[in-house]
Design an enzyme around this catalytic site. Structure first.
Site, PDB file in Angstrom:
ATOM      1  CE  LYS A  51      -3.772  -2.510   2.135  1.00 27.77           C
ATOM      2  NZ  LYS A  51      -4.552  -2.885   3.315  1.00 27.77           N
ATOM      3  CD  GLN A  95      -3.279  -4.241   6.479  1.00 18.51           C
ATOM      4  OE1 GLN A  95      -3.197  -3.328   5.669  1.00 18.51           O
ATOM      5  NE2 GLN A  95      -3.887  -5.388   6.179  1.00 18.51           N
ATOM      6  CG  ASP A 118      -9.657  -0.275   4.287  1.00 21.65           C
ATOM      7  OD1 ASP A 118      -9.222  -0.572   3.145  1.00 21.65           O
ATOM      8  OD2 ASP A 118      -9.040  -0.506   5.339  1.00 21.65           O
TER       9      ASP A 118
END
Ligand code: NDP
Length: 283
Positions: A51, A95, A118
């Site tokens: 990422k 995460q 997200d």
């Protein structure tokens, strides 16, 4: 046809790189994505590296915030709050999974919905199901993009999604429904799964069981999207689909690695740009 997620993803990132330079000119700053990682889980570290690499490639601002495994929930929530209130931060990603002593639900809900790149925040999830403007979750969004890029028609087709998780199965099914497919969601209690799957023009496997989708699950000519990420005993990365067996039957198929995975990260970059634009234009 093999749907090359790596190549599609690369061309989308190349286009975003150019777009980001233009945004920097227009708005005087670049989209900024902050990624928080807690602890040393090797798989999480590897995802986060991907990422950050993509963030740098696309020319975003932002960096990694590393917190120790034993960080308290309160400290993590305070860090998120700080980023929520930072006007120069457009996207925040924590995460997952988190250590057991931290509530993932609380953390997801703590991220400001407008910075939730997200697409996991309850407000974004609700908006998705209400057909309102929202931030779409990255993996489902990437799957629809792959189908579009491969020229797979969704309207009027039968789609079967195996898996009903909140982050993959259910939102993929909703996005396919929004594209006017007729959607069946299958799961661990589905009876005669192979027969259900054989009805599908579009089959999405999001289970987490190596090679469970064999040729007998696939209607000849169907588009098969393999979301699964599994490790074999010798450490090889494989999907939920028995790729070699299904390849001759499917009309289109995504490989693992190099299919859905790269698209997930690319859609994260897309979401960061969208969050940036929403915020800049709402000022
Ligand atoms: P979950 O474990 O949350 O969900 C798995 C789903 O599979 C459940 O709905 C479960 O059914 C169903 N299932 C389990 N066993 C069977 C079976 N024998 N037959 C039919 N259905 C079954 O997983 P996720 O949705 O989070 O992830 C799925 C896979 O996708 C994983 O391999 C994960 O690593 C991968 N993934 C990949 C991403 C990418 O970027 N490529 C991103 C996110 C996930 P039930 O609900 O009945 O228990």
């Amino acid at each position: 046809m093999i749907i090359d997620g790596k190549m599609i993803s690369q061309s989308l990132k190349d286009a975003m790189k150019i777009e980001v330079d233009a945004l920097a000119e227009q708005y005087g700053r670049r989209p900024c994505l902050m990624v928080i990682i807690v602890g040393d889980n090797p798989a999480s570290r590897s995802y986060v590296r991907g990422k950050i690499k993509a963030t740098e490639y696309c020319g975003f601002d932002g960096h990694l915030v590393e917190l120790p495994e034993d960080v308290s929930e309160a400290t993590l929530l305070a860090e998120i709050d700080k980023l929520n209130n930072d006007p120069l931060v457009d996207g925040i990603l924590v995460q997952l999974p988190l250590p057991k002593h931290i509530s993932e639900d609380k953390v997801i809900a703590a991220i400001s919905a407008e910075k939730d790149v997200d697409g996991f925040h309850p407000e974004n999830v609700a908006r998705l199901w209400l057909n309102q403007h929202c931030i779409l979750p990255c993996t489902p969004k990437g799957i629809i993009e792959l189908l579009d890029q491969a020229g797979v028609e969704m309207a009027g087709k039968k789609a079967v999604v195996i898996g009903r998780s909140n982050i993959v199965g259910k939102p993929v099914a909703k996005l396919l429904l929004d594209r006017n497919a007729t959607v069946t969601i299958a799961h661990s209690r589905t009876k005669d799964l192979a027969a259900v799957c054989r009805e599908a023009d579009i089959l999405v496997a999001a289970v987490g069981r190596a090679k469970m989708v064999t040729a007998e699950y696939v209607k000849p000519g169907a588009a098969v999207i393999d979301v699964g990420i599994n490790r074999t005993e010798d450490g090889k990365l494989v999907g939920d689909v028995d790729y070699e067996a299904v390849l001759p039957v499917a009309g289109a198929i995504t490989p693992v690695p190099g299919g859905v995975g790269p698209m997930t990260i690319t859609m994260l970059m897309r979401n960061t740009i969208e969050c940036f634009l929403n915020r800049m234009n709402n000022k």
